[in-house]
Design a protein around this motif. Sequence first.
Motif, PDB file in Angstrom:
ATOM      1  N   ASP A 223      20.433   0.229 -27.331  1.00 36.73           N
ATOM      2  CA  ASP A 223      21.324  -0.629 -25.625  1.00 36.73           C
ATOM      3  C   ASP A 223      19.750  -1.281 -24.896  1.00 36.73           C
ATOM      4  OD1 ASP A 223      23.571   1.346 -26.214  1.00 36.73           O
ATOM      5  OD2 ASP A 223      23.926  -0.611 -25.237  1.00 36.73           O
ATOM      6  N   GLY A 224      18.921  -0.319 -24.742  1.00 41.00           N
ATOM      7  CA  GLY A 224      17.167  -0.883 -24.139  1.00 41.00           C
ATOM      8  C   GLY A 224      16.722  -2.107 -24.832  1.00 41.00           C
ATOM      9  N   ILE A 225      16.592  -1.948 -26.201  1.00 38.76           N
ATOM     10  CA  ILE A 225      15.615  -2.911 -26.652  1.00 38.76           C
ATOM     11  C   ILE A 225      16.514  -3.775 -27.049  1.00 38.76           C
ATOM     12  CG2 ILE A 225      14.343  -2.851 -28.567  1.00 38.76           C
ATOM     13  CD1 ILE A 225      14.216   0.280 -29.026  1.00 38.76           C
ATOM     14  N   THR A 226      17.790  -3.790 -27.323  1.00 41.28           N
ATOM     15  CA  THR A 226      18.412  -4.973 -27.232  1.00 41.28           C
ATOM     16  C   THR A 226      19.007  -5.788 -26.093  1.00 41.28           C
ATOM     17  OG1 THR A 226      20.541  -4.309 -27.689  1.00 41.28           O
ATOM     18  CG2 THR A 226      19.285  -4.645 -29.615  1.00 41.28           C
ATOM     19  N   MET A 227      18.978  -4.652 -25.139  1.00 43.03           N
ATOM     20  CA  MET A 227      19.193  -6.077 -24.093  1.00 43.03           C
ATOM     21  C   MET A 227      19.304  -7.133 -23.353  1.00 43.03           C
ATOM     22  SD  MET A 227      21.133  -4.306 -20.746  1.00 43.03           S
ATOM     23  CE  MET A 227      21.169  -2.535 -21.935  1.00 43.03           C
ATOM     24  N   GLY A 228      20.079  -7.479 -23.095  1.00 44.70           N
ATOM     25  CA  GLY A 228      20.278  -9.056 -22.593  1.00 44.70           C
ATOM     26  C   GLY A 228      19.803  -9.906 -23.730  1.00 44.70           C
ATOM     27  N   ASN A 303      11.719   5.251 -14.197  1.00 44.42           N
ATOM     28  CA  ASN A 303      12.426   5.708 -15.467  1.00 44.42           C
ATOM     29  C   ASN A 303      12.897   4.227 -16.278  1.00 44.42           C
ATOM     30  OD1 ASN A 303      16.007   5.335 -14.924  1.00 44.42           O
ATOM     31  ND2 ASN A 303      15.056   5.824 -12.875  1.00 44.42           N
ATOM     32  N   ILE A 304      13.562   4.090 -17.006  1.00 45.53           N
ATOM     33  CA  ILE A 304      14.268   2.917 -17.685  1.00 45.53           C
ATOM     34  C   ILE A 304      14.568   1.506 -16.775  1.00 45.53           C
ATOM     35  CG2 ILE A 304      16.427   3.776 -18.598  1.00 45.53           C
ATOM     36  CD1 ILE A 304      12.932   1.418 -20.890  1.00 45.53           C
ATOM     37  N   THR A 305      15.843   2.679 -15.891  1.00 41.94           N
ATOM     38  CA  THR A 305      15.769   1.556 -14.718  1.00 41.94           C
ATOM     39  C   THR A 305      15.039   0.851 -13.948  1.00 41.94           C
ATOM     40  OG1 THR A 305      17.651   2.846 -14.766  1.00 41.94           O
ATOM     41  CG2 THR A 305      17.881   1.197 -13.713  1.00 41.94           C
ATOM     42  N   ALA A 347      16.485  10.551 -24.303  1.00 46.16           N
ATOM     43  CA  ALA A 347      17.804   9.473 -24.053  1.00 46.16           C
ATOM     44  C   ALA A 347      17.729   9.036 -22.467  1.00 46.16           C
ATOM     45  CB  ALA A 347      19.107  10.129 -24.473  1.00 46.16           C
ATOM     46  N   CYS A 348      17.275   7.702 -22.007  1.00 46.23           N
ATOM     47  CA  CYS A 348      17.434   7.222 -20.866  1.00 46.23           C
ATOM     48  C   CYS A 348      17.611   8.428 -19.519  1.00 46.23           C
ATOM     49  CB  CYS A 348      18.080   5.582 -20.266  1.00 46.23           C
ATOM     50  SG  CYS A 348      17.354   4.854 -22.156  1.00 46.23           S
ATOM     51  N   GLY A 349      17.116   8.882 -18.519  1.00 47.68           N
ATOM     52  CA  GLY A 349      17.421   9.638 -17.895  1.00 47.68           C
ATOM     53  C   GLY A 349      18.214  10.244 -16.361  1.00 47.68           C
ATOM     54  N   MET A 351      22.549   8.956 -14.651  1.00 50.41           N
ATOM     55  CA  MET A 351      23.480   9.640 -15.341  1.00 50.41           C
ATOM     56  C   MET A 351      23.975   8.011 -16.299  1.00 50.41           C
ATOM     57  SD  MET A 351      25.430  11.707 -16.141  1.00 50.41           S
ATOM     58  CE  MET A 351      24.941  13.021 -15.483  1.00 50.41           C
ATOM     59  N   TYR A 352      23.073   7.898 -17.102  1.00 50.37           N
ATOM     60  CA  TYR A 352      23.399   6.422 -17.408  1.00 50.37           C
ATOM     61  C   TYR A 352      24.392   6.897 -18.965  1.00 50.37           C
ATOM     62  CZ  TYR A 352      18.480   5.372 -14.801  1.00 50.37           C
ATOM     63  OH  TYR A 352      18.060   5.597 -13.933  1.00 50.37           O
ATOM     64  N   THR A 353      24.737   5.819 -19.906  1.00 53.95           N
ATOM     65  CA  THR A 353      25.884   6.235 -20.992  1.00 53.95           C
ATOM     66  C   THR A 353      25.627   7.644 -21.332  1.00 53.95           C
ATOM     67  OG1 THR A 353      26.028   3.486 -20.902  1.00 53.95           O
ATOM     68  CG2 THR A 353      27.506   4.886 -22.359  1.00 53.95           C
ATOM     69  N   THR A 425      30.202   3.416 -16.707  1.00 55.19           N
ATOM     70  CA  THR A 425      31.962   2.654 -16.661  1.00 55.19           C
ATOM     71  C   THR A 425      31.744   2.716 -18.200  1.00 55.19           C
ATOM     72  OG1 THR A 425      30.069   0.833 -16.970  1.00 55.19           O
ATOM     73  CG2 THR A 425      32.077   0.772 -15.191  1.00 55.19           C
ATOM     74  N   ASN A 426      30.691   3.086 -18.967  1.00 54.86           N
ATOM     75  CA  ASN A 426      30.766   2.537 -21.054  1.00 54.86           C
ATOM     76  C   ASN A 426      32.138   3.874 -20.458  1.00 54.86           C
ATOM     77  OD1 ASN A 426      29.890   0.251 -21.941  1.00 54.86           O
ATOM     78  ND2 ASN A 426      28.041   1.411 -21.172  1.00 54.86           N
ATOM     79  N   ALA A 427      31.755   5.633 -20.320  1.00 58.53           N
ATOM     80  CA  ALA A 427      33.119   6.247 -20.365  1.00 58.53           C
ATOM     81  C   ALA A 427      34.155   5.888 -20.357  1.00 58.53           C
ATOM     82  CB  ALA A 427      32.668   7.542 -19.845  1.00 58.53           C
ATOM     83  N   PRO A 605      28.849  -7.580 -24.961  1.00 61.61           N
ATOM     84  CA  PRO A 605      27.421  -6.544 -24.735  1.00 61.61           C
ATOM     85  C   PRO A 605      27.409  -6.130 -22.923  1.00 61.61           C
ATOM     86  CG  PRO A 605      27.458  -8.834 -24.576  1.00 61.61           C
ATOM     87  CD  PRO A 605      28.717  -8.719 -25.475  1.00 61.61           C
ATOM     88  N   GLU A 606      26.367  -5.570 -22.804  1.00 64.26           N
ATOM     89  CA  GLU A 606      26.031  -4.899 -21.476  1.00 64.26           C
ATOM     90  C   GLU A 606      25.065  -5.880 -20.689  1.00 64.26           C
ATOM     91  OE1 GLU A 606      23.817  -1.264 -21.374  1.00 64.26           O
ATOM     92  OE2 GLU A 606      26.012  -0.023 -22.584  1.00 64.26           O
ATOM     93  N   GLN A 607      25.446  -6.313 -19.463  1.00 66.23           N
ATOM     94  CA  GLN A 607      24.950  -6.861 -18.969  1.00 66.23           C
ATOM     95  C   GLN A 607      23.759  -6.194 -17.414  1.00 66.23           C
ATOM     96  OE1 GLN A 607      27.434 -10.146 -18.190  1.00 66.23           O
ATOM     97  NE2 GLN A 607      28.448  -9.660 -20.407  1.00 66.23           N
ATOM     98  N   SER A 631      25.596  -1.695 -18.423  1.00 63.57           N
ATOM     99  CA  SER A 631      24.861  -0.415 -18.733  1.00 63.57           C
ATOM    100  C   SER A 631      25.303   0.577 -17.766  1.00 63.57           C
ATOM    101  CB  SER A 631      23.035  -0.427 -18.711  1.00 63.57           C
ATOM    102  OG  SER A 631      23.088   0.067 -17.935  1.00 63.57           O
ATOM    103  N   GLY A 632      24.792   1.823 -18.218  1.00 64.59           N
ATOM    104  CA  GLY A 632      24.766   3.079 -17.050  1.00 64.59           C
ATOM    105  C   GLY A 632      24.381   2.864 -16.131  1.00 64.59           C
ATOM    106  N   ALA A 633      22.823   2.170 -16.220  1.00 62.94           N
ATOM    107  CA  ALA A 633      22.262   2.173 -15.906  1.00 62.94           C
ATOM    108  C   ALA A 633      22.022   1.356 -14.190  1.00 62.94           C
ATOM    109  CB  ALA A 633      21.048   1.304 -16.153  1.00 62.94           C
ATOM    110  N   SER A 634      23.584   0.223 -14.567  1.00 63.80           N
ATOM    111  CA  SER A 634      24.205  -0.786 -13.521  1.00 63.80           C
ATOM    112  C   SER A 634      24.802  -0.183 -12.710  1.00 63.80           C
ATOM    113  CB  SER A 634      25.040  -1.877 -14.818  1.00 63.80           C
ATOM    114  OG  SER A 634      23.941  -2.436 -14.850  1.00 63.80           O
TER     115      SER A 634
END
Length: 735
Positions: A223-228, A303-305, A347-349, A351-353, A425-427, A605-607, A631-634
């Motif tokens: 998800d991180g690499i394909t985002m957007g 972190n990635i966010t 995995a992204c650190g 409480m993301y997806t 929210t993906n959960a 797609p995740e936005q 994204s869980g980071a949103s």
Amino acid sequence: MAPHADEAHDLDTAAPEQKCLGLSQVRRCEDLNGHSLSNGHSNGYSNGNGCSNGHGRLNGHYTNGHHNGNGVHCTNGNGARTSNGNSVHNGNNNDQGIDSETASIASNWDAATVVDMPVPRNLPRPGDYIEFPQLKHKQGAPLNRWSHFMTRDNDSPGAQSMLYSQIQNWEKTKNAPQVGIATVWWEGNPCNSHLRELGDLVRKAVWEEGMIGWQYGTIGVSDGITMGSEGMRFSLQSRELIADNIETITCAQRHDANISIPGCDKNMPGVVIAAARHNRPFLMIYGGTIRKGYSELAGKEINITTCYEARGALASGNLKPCEEHKNATPEQVLEDIKTHSCPGPGACGGMYTANTMAVAIEAMGLTLPGSSSHPAKSPEKMRECERAASTIKMLMEKDIRARDLMTRAAFENAVKITILMGGSTNAVLHLLAMASSADVPLTLEDIDAISQRTPLLANMKPFGDYLMEDLNKIGGTPSVLKFLIQAGYIDGSILTVTGKTLWENVADKPSLEFGPDKQAIIRPLHDPIKTSGHIRVLKGNLAPGGAVAKITGKEGEEFIGSARCFDKEHELDRALRTDMKLRTTKENIVLIVRYEGPKGGPGMPEQLNASAFLQGADMANFALVTDGRYSGASHGFIVGHVVPEAVVGGPIALVKDGDVIKIDAVENRIDIIEIPGVGKGEEVVRRELEKRRREWKRPPVRPLRGTLAKYARLVGDASHGAVTDLPVKSESLEW
Ligand SMILES: CC[C@@](C)(O)[C@@H](O)C(=O)O
């Protein structure tokens, strides 16, 4: 070749929702857990004993005398232990679809001496899947229940020759159980790059247990690499492909069990969905979290966010170096953030997806304790891999299969911990999909009901301060589970992959401490971040079929603003980058991004780009509404999963710029409340939407061929988990 007589018509025909399997007979129970499935969410909270919640839950008659040595007596302090009293003597009868010949093969396998195992059986409905006679349950040997049809006698010399060529040992080829080890390995993504190494550890341990471990890879999408990008459209469907992949290999190759090692967001639900379909003994090893990064130039942990939010900050002039490096340019700061956000595998650190799903699945009992919080590169993760082999063997001996653990109570635990921990929210999508695959009733409304009565306790990113690595230092998920079971939020009596209850797995773990100078990650019950859940299921004239919002309270609980509509995410992205008028307005704006649903995207797609841009640029007067997902980071005032989606003519397709939209996270509503030049109120809006519907034309849907086109044709709506394998109601399926 004709099937063996015992392979053809030897299936149990009881309806799955009625099953509860005693071992020498099929017993019918009201439900799988001692309480009615239909009212499962009225679970109530346990009395703090962490083991019994008064529902007659099956929790612990699993005695096999070896391997786990559990003797499972509840250690919850009050000795409470319940049973539904349906213990069934197994004896040594041979009426489980396994012939005497097979039983003799089994003699190599130190037959387990299980005498009493009231496992709650959750068998698939006959006819739903390719059927194997081994669907019959039996404790103890043989452990090669599925594979022995290829390896016994001389019926399949070709198969035996091919297997022997890999094993080089006839004794093993003929008798050893075959464990599939599914790693979602590929080297281009930090979440997945180390999974083959973990798989190698598991494989070695499986062979050391005298079994055959077959490691294989599945597809994965980052998800991180394909985002957007257009690539992001493939992300959600990767969940279905991973499930299809593992189901295919497990069933085609007749593996006797499966250990899955996922790492990135869609991996976890994918492997669990597969497990519900193949229904073999199963356990999941989460790849683990990444370590945190540090940016010298920004002068903070990152972190990635941080990367995504830095984009918005750069565009709005908010990206600044720290005092010590005050001469660094914003571009240099961004470069430093990009360089150090991903300091290794995992995995992204926050409480993301990925971490959300791992925690939820641990709370379901489908992993060894601590799997979701052991970092990717840690001795604990390595030990977990080694322990997986004896654990899966024990599950095979006890014939505890994936669906036996995937009960309503397990799913409720998953929903609750997602909320308590501030998960993604993906959960919502994934838990609905997983429950659907296991035939466990779980609805969007159930999730809403649980959210209404469950507080948000974890101060974790994206909206809070901490990462999974921090949580691991205070005892990780097992300590959190211990606390939540004692607090009565999580049902500790569910059966887990250890053969013990969830409570028994965590009872001796360190207890969380609260108070000044103690940990600040998990809040005490009397001081939650929010008294009810951050995941809100909204309904209204904009989303009659439901929508999912993430509202932590920081951003307020109500938002009224004028719509600004974008067909497709890239249009919004362009506007955010170039439209200064939009970016600097002081008006409240509801950004609508549509035609991004499961079918319309396709791929939902995740936005994160948009939500992170708003955060990074401090644009607090904006809310985001989409039929895509986040994204869980949103975080921020964000609403996704709008159903019906635009491409099927949902009201989101009918919104026009300027329409006034109200999002109410207390009443859980999302409505167009006023149409400028037309009027206000329910009836006026309804009539105007009807008029617009008559004028609406579906835009052309693309692509027409290939995997995404197949996906778009099959996929169901987000309120039912966006699954491609919808339950079929009757055999008169129209093709
Ligand atoms: C950058 C990748 C994330 C954080 O978006 C994704 O993993 C998610 O949580 O949904």
